[in-house]
Design a protein around this motif. Structure first.
Motif, PDB file in Angstrom:
ATOM      1  N   ILE A  34     -22.061 -15.587  -9.693  1.00 59.89           N
ATOM      2  CA  ILE A  34     -21.898 -14.341  -8.938  1.00 59.89           C
ATOM      3  C   ILE A  34     -22.251 -13.188  -9.868  1.00 59.89           C
ATOM      4  CG2 ILE A  34     -20.289 -12.859  -7.687  1.00 59.89           C
ATOM      5  CD1 ILE A  34     -18.638 -15.382  -7.054  1.00 59.89           C
ATOM      6  N   LEU A  35     -23.272 -12.421  -9.501  1.00 62.37           N
ATOM      7  CA  LEU A  35     -23.718 -11.283 -10.299  1.00 62.37           C
ATOM      8  C   LEU A  35     -23.192  -9.997  -9.672  1.00 62.37           C
ATOM      9  CD1 LEU A  35     -27.450 -12.347 -10.853  1.00 62.37           C
ATOM     10  CD2 LEU A  35     -25.513 -12.681 -12.410  1.00 62.37           C
ATOM     11  N   LEU A  36     -22.538  -9.161 -10.484  1.00 58.87           N
ATOM     12  CA  LEU A  36     -21.884  -7.955  -9.977  1.00 58.87           C
ATOM     13  C   LEU A  36     -22.457  -6.694 -10.609  1.00 58.87           C
ATOM     14  CD1 LEU A  36     -18.138  -9.091 -10.201  1.00 58.87           C
ATOM     15  CD2 LEU A  36     -19.631  -9.187  -8.196  1.00 58.87           C
ATOM     16  N   SER A  37     -22.324  -5.590  -9.886  1.00 60.10           N
ATOM     17  CA  SER A  37     -22.748  -4.286 -10.419  1.00 60.10           C
ATOM     18  C   SER A  37     -21.670  -3.670 -11.300  1.00 60.10           C
ATOM     19  CB  SER A  37     -23.067  -3.333  -9.267  1.00 60.10           C
ATOM     20  OG  SER A  37     -21.909  -3.142  -8.448  1.00 60.10           O
ATOM     21  N   ASP A  38     -20.407  -4.004 -11.052  1.00 59.21           N
ATOM     22  CA  ASP A  38     -19.286  -3.444 -11.799  1.00 59.21           C
ATOM     23  C   ASP A  38     -18.314  -4.573 -12.140  1.00 59.21           C
ATOM     24  OD1 ASP A  38     -19.540  -0.267 -11.348  1.00 59.21           O
ATOM     25  OD2 ASP A  38     -20.077  -1.314  -9.499  1.00 59.21           O
ATOM     26  N   PRO A  39     -17.644  -4.482 -13.281  1.00 60.47           N
ATOM     27  CA  PRO A  39     -16.665  -5.532 -13.629  1.00 60.47           C
ATOM     28  C   PRO A  39     -15.445  -5.464 -12.714  1.00 60.47           C
ATOM     29  CG  PRO A  39     -16.625  -3.763 -15.257  1.00 60.47           C
ATOM     30  CD  PRO A  39     -17.781  -3.476 -14.351  1.00 60.47           C
ATOM     31  N   LEU A  40     -14.883  -6.627 -12.431  1.00 54.94           N
ATOM     32  CA  LEU A  40     -13.651  -6.689 -11.649  1.00 54.94           C
ATOM     33  C   LEU A  40     -12.466  -6.303 -12.525  1.00 54.94           C
ATOM     34  CD1 LEU A  40     -14.123 -10.093  -9.754  1.00 54.94           C
ATOM     35  CD2 LEU A  40     -14.968  -7.829  -9.132  1.00 54.94           C
ATOM     36  N   ASP A  41     -11.372  -5.898 -11.874  1.00 49.15           N
ATOM     37  CA  ASP A  41     -10.176  -5.566 -12.633  1.00 49.15           C
ATOM     38  C   ASP A  41      -9.655  -6.783 -13.399  1.00 49.15           C
ATOM     39  OD1 ASP A  41     -10.281  -2.992 -11.813  1.00 49.15           O
ATOM     40  OD2 ASP A  41      -8.559  -3.089 -10.447  1.00 49.15           O
ATOM     41  N   GLU A  42      -9.757  -7.967 -12.778  1.00 49.41           N
ATOM     42  CA  GLU A  42      -9.298  -9.211 -13.413  1.00 49.41           C
ATOM     43  C   GLU A  42     -10.371 -10.281 -13.215  1.00 49.41           C
ATOM     44  OE1 GLU A  42      -4.566  -9.275 -13.045  1.00 49.41           O
ATOM     45  OE2 GLU A  42      -5.578  -9.004 -11.122  1.00 49.41           O
ATOM     46  N   GLN A  43     -11.479 -10.096 -13.910  1.00 48.80           N
ATOM     47  CA  GLN A  43     -12.665 -10.913 -13.679  1.00 48.80           C
ATOM     48  C   GLN A  43     -12.447 -12.382 -14.052  1.00 48.80           C
ATOM     49  OE1 GLN A  43     -16.388  -8.835 -14.009  1.00 48.80           O
ATOM     50  NE2 GLN A  43     -17.169 -10.429 -15.386  1.00 48.80           N
ATOM     51  N   ASP A  44     -11.848 -12.629 -15.217  1.00 48.79           N
ATOM     52  CA  ASP A  44     -11.623 -14.009 -15.659  1.00 48.79           C
ATOM     53  C   ASP A  44     -10.694 -14.747 -14.699  1.00 48.79           C
ATOM     54  OD1 ASP A  44     -13.255 -13.553 -17.806  1.00 48.79           O
ATOM     55  OD2 ASP A  44     -11.614 -13.189 -19.231  1.00 48.79           O
TER      56      ASP A  44
END
Length: 627
Positions: free
Chosen positions: A328-338
């Motif tokens: 999954i490629l994102l434009s912005d990091p998630l708050d809790e990506q891992d």
């Protein structure tokens, strides 16, 4: 393990709210992971959140200062809280997303359009069918997808038919056919139903199609080119022409797909753009190094959430009922990506990587998706501004108290009373609210065929009885603020009586009837107790009402046609207990038709593969013991 804490306030007693209320729960909490709910004085859920440590998270909310404006507003409205503990933080994350979708809290980010995506299915059959499939993968066969839309699937299927000549007819049609169909004549099908190709040759076409859908196209084109050259040298010019057409169609398929990344075999590209308090998320589907389309979403931003929280909520809810890809490629990091990657991997049973690329081809894919998100949101904002003006115009034209936030439009469709359906469409400040559309299969057995008044009564009765049960206080935004009825004074009067019977008397309703020559632009509008009137032919409000009515008619006609087509494909065998699709197919292949099955003797039924003695007796009894 669960623990629920909720104080139910007594009626007519002022209810305390704010950080002091939150503070009072700290003594009952420990450091377990879990999910919490914040509720207002009426018991409505304001927010659902998850925590690695419930005690630490709630202690943050208990502080009187240091919060963003959004969180401070939420705390100020909090009158009680509820808690559910979980074994791990991953479990808490998954539970949080489920509760958000179920409860739709005001301060959470919410994915509002969550329809399933279509796939291409190559069925499990001696001569497989290739078709569009939506929903759970229950039918046996090979699935390829998801595709972004039905249009994307239809375009691909159209080209695949030209290239691989696979049948798209149902198994029943395939079994019953005695001569080639039109698709064979126009070189869209190899004609396996009438022996124009044997199982081995057809199987080779199926393998080529599956190779293409899996991204293995280079060798296929080289092979087709070699076959064409050999056919040409052997002076088999007709065969060479067919192969040439297949190569040309294959090239067109690849060109029509647009961006086809070489270095990304399987990924969803998800990009966010936020502006003016609204958000657009663009999702591109990359499968087998091919672009299988894109779709934009407009999640509710939870009264001011940031990019990380919006994307975190979107990803969690988007993949709640969908299988995530490996990347999954994102434009912005998630708050809790891992944590999100761990949760998706756990659900899928294999590793899912979530990445925010900074350079290279993957970064270009994200940039392209983000540009699409930005342009889509700009169009959406412009459309919303126009929609607001139209709703203002509706309020003035029909003397409403204010612009309606929810307009419901009803229509019926049938042929001389057969396969009757009712349809409801919904429109509001952001345009058509397609997730709110509803279909109604007309059930009234005592209705006279073609009784439009009776059908409308049944639809509205079912609709508003459900509303009265699910949202009696009219607090969830599900109640219409204007009803549009296709019809004149008689329809309006009939609808008014229906609504009065249910005690619903505060919803304005307008009947839309065409003029004497039934021409667009000469519609008359009817309100109970008032004379009909018309709008100027160039009035934007008139065009708006026409579009709403036409959309309701389109939706009703589509629902009716689907019901009629399903009924036409039905046979008495569908009603026999224990006869599913496989046994139905075996019976039709053996006897040739459902009528022949109904006339068959018990011994003949027992001779069919897959039909046991007990089932044969059931089938025989079904057709011979009636009356």
């Amino acid at each position: 393990m669960t623990r629920d804490n909720q104080d139910k306030p007594e009626e007519n007693v002022p209810v305390e709210t704010g950080h002091e209320v939150v503070q009072s729960y700290l003594k009952t909490l420990d450091n377990s992971p879990g999910v919490y709910r914040m509720l207002d004085a009426k018991g409505r859920v304001l927010y659902v959140g998850k925590a690695r440590s419930l005690k630490k998270r709630v202690s943050n909310y208990a502080k009187p200062t240091g919060h963003s404006a959004r969180i401070a507003r939420m705390i100020s409205q909090t009158a009680s809280m509820m808690f559910l503990t979980t074994r791990t933080e991953t479990e808490a994350l998954l539970l949080e997303q489920n509760l958000i979708k179920q409860l739709k809290p005001h301060f959470n980010v919410l994915l509002r359009d969550d329809k399933s995506f279509p796939n291409i299915l190559v069925t499990d059959h001696e001569f497989p069918q290739i078709k569009k499939h939506r929903g759970a993968r229950k039918e046996k066969g090979h699935y390829f997808g998801p595709f972004a839309s039905a249009d994307a699937v239809n375009r691909t299927l159209n080209q695949l038919q030209k290239v691989f000549l696979l049948r798209n007819c149902t198994d029943a049609t395939f079994d019953a056919r005695s001569r080639p169909c039109l698709l064979y004549q126009i070189k869209r099908c190899a004609g396996p139903c009438v022996g124009k190709i044997d199982a081995e040759g057809y199987g080779a076409l199926v393998n080529d199609a599956e190779d293409f859908l899996s991204g293995r196209t280079t060798k296929m084109q080289e092979s087709l080119a070699a076959e064409m050259q050999a056919a040409s040298e052997a002076m088999a010019f007709e065969k060479a022409a067919v192969l040439r057409d297949r190569i040309r169609a294959l090239t067109q398929v690849q060109q029509s797909q647009g961006i086809n990344p070489r270095g990304v075999g399987e990924a969803d590209v998800i990009a966010l753009h936020m502006e003016g308090g609204q958000a657009c998320v663009q999702v591109f589907f990359i499968r087998a190094h091919q672009n299988w389309g894109n779709r934009d979403f407009y999640p509710r931003t939870g009264a001011g959430a940031g990019p990380g929280e919006v994307l975190q909520a979107f990803v969690g809810q988007f993949y709640d009922q969908k299988e995530p890809p490996r990347l999954i490629l994102l434009s912005d990091p998630l708050d809790e990506q891992d944590l999100m990657a761990e949760a998706l991997s756990e659900r899928l049973g294999r590793k899912v990587e979530i990445s925010v690329p900074q350079r290279g081809e993957k970064s270009e894919l994200v940039a392209n998706a983000q540009r699409n998100a930005r342009e889509s949101l700009a169009r959406k904002l412009a459309e919303t501004a126009t929609q607001a003006k139209l709703l203002d115009g509706v309020a003035k034209a029909f003397e409403l108290d204010g612009p309606p936030a929810r307009i419901e439009v009803y229509d019926n469709s049938h042929i001389q009373g057969a396969h009757a359906v009712g349809a409801m469409i919904v429109a509001g400040p952001e345009g058509y609210m397609k997730s709110q559309y509803r279909k109604f299969n007309i059930k009234g057995e005592d209705l006279t065929p073609g009784d439009d008044f009776g059908m409308m009564k049944e639809v509205l009765t079912r609709r508003f009885k459900r509303l009265l049960k699910e949202d009696p206080e009219q607090e969830q935004g599900l109640w219409p603020e204007l009803l549009l009825i296709d019809g004149g004074a008689g329809q309006v009067s009939a609808v008014h009586e229906i609504m009065e019977e249910m005690g619903v008397t505060d919803i304005p309703m307008i009947g839309v009837a065409k003029g004497v020559d039934r021409d667009h632009g000469k519609e008359e509008f009817h309100r109970r107790g008032q004379r009909p009137f018309a709008l100027q032919r160039n009035d934007p409000v008139l065009y708006f009402i026409q579009r709403l009515r036409d959309e309701a008619h389109r939706f009703a006609i589509g629902t009716h046609r689907a019901k009629r087509a399903k009924a036409q494909g039905a046979t008495p065998l569908d009603e026999v207990p224990g006869v599913g699709a496989t046994r139905k197919r075996a019976l039709l292949q053996h006897f040739g038709s459902a009528k022949a099955v109904s006339r068959a003797g018990l011994d003949d039924l027992k001779a069919v593969d897959g039909i046991s003695e007990t089932l044969a007796e059931t089938i025989y009894g079904f057709f011979h013991d009636k009356g």
